[in-house]
Scaffold this motif. Sequence first.
Motif, PDB file in Angstrom:
ATOM      1  N   ARG A   1      93.342 101.684  52.045  1.00 56.75           N
ATOM      2  CA  ARG A   1      94.709 101.924  52.490  1.00 56.75           C
ATOM      3  C   ARG A   1      95.704 101.363  51.475  1.00 56.75           C
ATOM      4  O   ARG A   1      96.720 101.977  51.164  1.00 56.75           O
ATOM      5  CB  ARG A   1      94.900 101.268  53.851  1.00 56.75           C
ATOM      6  N   LYS A   2      95.326 100.178  50.953  1.00 54.91           N
ATOM      7  CA  LYS A   2      96.242  99.546  50.002  1.00 54.91           C
ATOM      8  C   LYS A   2      96.315 100.334  48.701  1.00 54.91           C
ATOM      9  O   LYS A   2      97.393 100.511  48.149  1.00 54.91           O
ATOM     10  CB  LYS A   2      95.797  98.122  49.738  1.00 54.91           C
TER      11      LYS A   2
ATOM     12  N   GLN B   1      96.005 103.460  48.417  1.00 52.39           N
ATOM     13  CA  GLN B   1      96.870 104.616  48.723  1.00 52.39           C
ATOM     14  C   GLN B   1      98.340 104.238  48.726  1.00 52.39           C
ATOM     15  O   GLN B   1      99.174 104.915  48.124  1.00 52.39           O
ATOM     16  CB  GLN B   1      96.489 105.169  50.097  1.00 52.39           C
ATOM     17  N   THR B   2      98.593 103.116  49.420  1.00 57.25           N
ATOM     18  CA  THR B   2      99.991 102.716  49.535  1.00 57.25           C
ATOM     19  C   THR B   2     100.590 102.406  48.157  1.00 57.25           C
ATOM     20  O   THR B   2     101.702 102.831  47.836  1.00 57.25           O
ATOM     21  CB  THR B   2     100.113 101.487  50.445  1.00 57.25           C
ATOM     22  N   PHE B   3      99.797 101.648  47.376  1.00 56.02           N
ATOM     23  CA  PHE B   3     100.328 101.287  46.052  1.00 56.02           C
ATOM     24  C   PHE B   3     100.444 102.500  45.146  1.00 56.02           C
ATOM     25  O   PHE B   3     101.382 102.595  44.354  1.00 56.02           O
ATOM     26  CB  PHE B   3      99.484 100.194  45.402  1.00 56.02           C
TER      27      PHE B   3
ATOM     28  N   SER C   1     101.141 105.503  46.179  1.00 56.21           N
ATOM     29  CA  SER C   1     102.339 106.232  46.630  1.00 56.21           C
ATOM     30  C   SER C   1     103.597 105.510  46.142  1.00 56.21           C
ATOM     31  O   SER C   1     104.576 106.119  45.744  1.00 56.21           O
ATOM     32  CB  SER C   1     102.337 106.374  48.150  1.00 56.21           C
ATOM     33  N   ARG C   2     103.484 104.172  46.203  1.00 57.58           N
ATOM     34  CA  ARG C   2     104.609 103.355  45.759  1.00 57.58           C
ATOM     35  C   ARG C   2     104.851 103.557  44.254  1.00 57.58           C
ATOM     36  O   ARG C   2     105.993 103.727  43.824  1.00 57.58           O
ATOM     37  CB  ARG C   2     104.238 101.899  46.037  1.00 57.58           C
TER      38      ARG C   2
ATOM     39  N   GLU D   1     106.272 106.934  43.480  1.00 55.50           N
ATOM     40  CA  GLU D   1     107.636 107.019  43.975  1.00 55.50           C
ATOM     41  C   GLU D   1     108.613 106.297  43.049  1.00 55.50           C
ATOM     42  O   GLU D   1     109.648 106.816  42.672  1.00 55.50           O
ATOM     43  CB  GLU D   1     107.676 106.385  45.360  1.00 55.50           C
TER      44      GLU D   1
ATOM     45  N   LEU E   1     104.259  94.480  51.163  1.00 51.48           N
ATOM     46  CA  LEU E   1     104.682  95.850  51.472  1.00 51.48           C
ATOM     47  C   LEU E   1     105.634  95.865  52.660  1.00 51.48           C
ATOM     48  O   LEU E   1     106.606  96.621  52.690  1.00 51.48           O
ATOM     49  CB  LEU E   1     103.454  96.717  51.769  1.00 51.48           C
TER      50      LEU E   1
ATOM     51  N   PRO F   1      99.983 102.386  58.264  1.00 51.25           N
ATOM     52  CA  PRO F   1      99.952 103.677  57.556  1.00 51.25           C
ATOM     53  C   PRO F   1      99.427 103.488  56.134  1.00 51.25           C
ATOM     54  O   PRO F   1      99.444 102.382  55.598  1.00 51.25           O
ATOM     55  CB  PRO F   1     101.418 104.106  57.505  1.00 51.25           C
ATOM     56  N   SER F   2      98.964 104.602  55.581  1.00 51.82           N
ATOM     57  CA  SER F   2      98.374 104.463  54.256  1.00 51.82           C
ATOM     58  C   SER F   2      99.298 104.973  53.149  1.00 51.82           C
ATOM     59  O   SER F   2      98.870 105.154  52.016  1.00 51.82           O
ATOM     60  CB  SER F   2      97.023 105.164  54.214  1.00 51.82           C
ATOM     61  N   ASP F   3     100.539 105.226  53.482  1.00 58.10           N
ATOM     62  CA  ASP F   3     101.479 105.397  52.359  1.00 58.10           C
ATOM     63  C   ASP F   3     102.833 104.800  52.718  1.00 58.10           C
ATOM     64  O   ASP F   3     103.176 104.621  53.881  1.00 58.10           O
ATOM     65  CB  ASP F   3     101.583 106.854  51.923  1.00 58.10           C
ATOM     66  N   PHE F   4     103.521 104.449  51.654  1.00 57.47           N
ATOM     67  CA  PHE F   4     104.706 103.622  51.822  1.00 57.47           C
ATOM     68  C   PHE F   4     105.811 104.329  52.598  1.00 57.47           C
ATOM     69  O   PHE F   4     106.502 103.716  53.408  1.00 57.47           O
ATOM     70  CB  PHE F   4     105.204 103.168  50.441  1.00 57.47           C
TER      71      PHE F   4
END
Lengths: 598, 148
Positions: free
Chosen positions: A379-380, A382-384, A386-387, A390, B20, B114-117
């Motif tokens: 998940r991290k 993915q988040t990073f 996306s971050r 972006e 985050l 969630p898995s995106d920011f």
Amino acid sequence: MELKRIYKSSIFLKSIFVVSIFVIFFISAVTFKHISLVGNSSSRVSHSYEVSLELERLMSYIKDSETGQRGYLITRDSTYLTPYLDSKKKIDESFEKVKKYTQGNRLQEHNLRKLEFYISKRQNYLSLTLHLAMGKSLSDKRLKEKFDIGKQTMDSIRKQIDEMNLVEKKMLKAREINYKDTVKVTPVFIYLTLLVTLVLISISYIRINKDLDRLKMTNNRLALLNESSNLAENVGSFGSWELNIDTNEYTLSDNNYSLLGFKPQGFFASQENFLKYIHPEDLNSFKEATDKLVKNVSLPPFTYRIIRKDKKVRYFRTTGRIVINKLGDKILIGTNSDVTDEVLASLSLEQQNLELEASNKELVAFNYAASHDLQEPLRKIQTFVSRLSEKEGNSLSETGKEYMERINNSVERMRILIEDLLQYSRTTKNEKVFEDTDLNELLDNAKLDLAQFIEEKGAKITNQSLPELKVIPFQIQQLFINLINNSLKYSKAGIPPDIKISCKKVTAADEELIPKSNKEKFYKITFKDNGIGFEQEYAEKIFVLFNRLHNKNEYEGTGIGLAICKKIVENHRGFISATGKPNAGATFTIYLPEETEN
Amino acid sequence: MDKDYIHIILADDDEDDRLLFTDAFDELKINTKVNTFNDGVELMDYLNTPDAVLPNVLFLDLNMPKKNGIECLYEIKSDDKFKDIAIAIFSTSSSEEHIEETFVQGANIYIKKPSDFTTLKKVLAEVVTINWQYHTSGLNKDNFLLRL
């Protein structure tokens, strides 16, 4: 059956015995009567002879007196007078004797009275003539007259005595005939009755012999049965026992002793003695169980421990019931069996089961933890990513952007895989509760869950009314989600998916997909779509974990969704199958039994 | 309320997630004050100090060392002075067991991280602007898990 016959026979023999006793009594009574009769007859014969003899004697005494008188008259010698005088006394004595002998016989008594009259008349005339002759000559007319009367009287006496002798003779004759008759009939009668008794006794002898044979046969059979039951007890490690509740008499079969480590009849059979070998911890439960038995007539099997003579602990199982025998005694019969192996096996099985359960739990926990913990770093990433795209996307080259995109896709795929695996590991039957659930509600929830996807695809879903069933709600909901999701995923490009859900109640026998041995009623729920379909030859393969029919570039999918479906349906003792044709849509059919729980 | 910002607390042992989380609120145009704690013990110590400023919304991670989210939830719900705090469960897991248990224990909403920011921002914005009184009165097992 055999015993019944012997019982019947014993009644027969008893009655023969009674009859024989009666016959013997009868014979002895008859014999006694006849012997006394014979005795009577002979005594009467001798009596008659005595009467005649005495009469003869009387006659001779009378003659003696006459002879004496005449002698005197002729010789005038007084010595002749002695017999005359003596005979007077002897006549009296003899007459008394005759009188005594004939007492009770009326005819003879009557005759005797006449005789007495004649005798005394004769005596009178004798003395009268003697007296007259003393002074006169013998030729005197009066004397002669008197002599004539004396002679006449003498004739009368003779006649009377003859008469009496005749009567006695007649009586004797009659008695002789009677005696002869009796003597003739008695042996025949006795012989006949003896014959009858003999026949009866012979019959009983034959009968007894037959019964003895039968008894012997029954005994043999009993011995054989006993032997085979002993053998059975040995092989089966059990022993039988009997307790007479009224007399407290206790009987143990030989094998009971062997089970306790003794020789047959190795200790005195009593309840107290048996209780000695019961494990102290189980003594109370044993007593409780036997107390219950006496109250409830039958005893459900119960298990307890005993300590053998050699101090080994064994498990016994006892069962019994109360029967009432022919004598009306309450008898407790039962068996003790050595179930040590069984108990130990079940204990070890229980242990193995516990271990298995524990390892299963561990596995589930491991699976869950692994999937769960894997999700976190993913998940991290993915988040990073996306971050990064972006915030720093603008400063990346086109290739860099493409790489970022590829990283994102791979991570997304891994996330879905892990999520599905997690879902699959959760789809176990253990500790899941079956609840009465309206399947329509579960379908609505499924649609709600997929609302976004449905909207994206512009899909149309129609359904018939579904039943209310006892199911594991979230699993059935997951089943619906996966099936609808499957149809949405494998839809034809550019054509909005059309999913038709139908439901009807069927019996197992009418459905090819359900094994014939099944007798239950099922709900058949079908999901029919207008998607890309598949080759029928893969119909079975699609339910196997990680099996996919399409390249992952064409269609997303992990190959887990339908495997979960199969597992869920099997958890509910149902069946699932798929039919399809390339480009003509697929149909998924699930069968859920009316009674889902065992 | 006399203050003009929404006071938010997050208890999470994961440093990345805390980062985050604060980043997301920094980017959101909502007037908030965010405090973070590294585990359940730290959180409860803070909440139990006599002059502690209680948050409007508390985000609780479930899987934490020392004292986990469920234990914290239980302690908070059994103390009347915390009755005004809205509790949002904020977890990687979305297992039935956890959802069920936290619902029963009285949490107000359940959020799967969630898995995106972008989604994270959306979710957090949604949660902090919920009218809690309205949400809580109509709360049931189906709307307990936040779906976006």
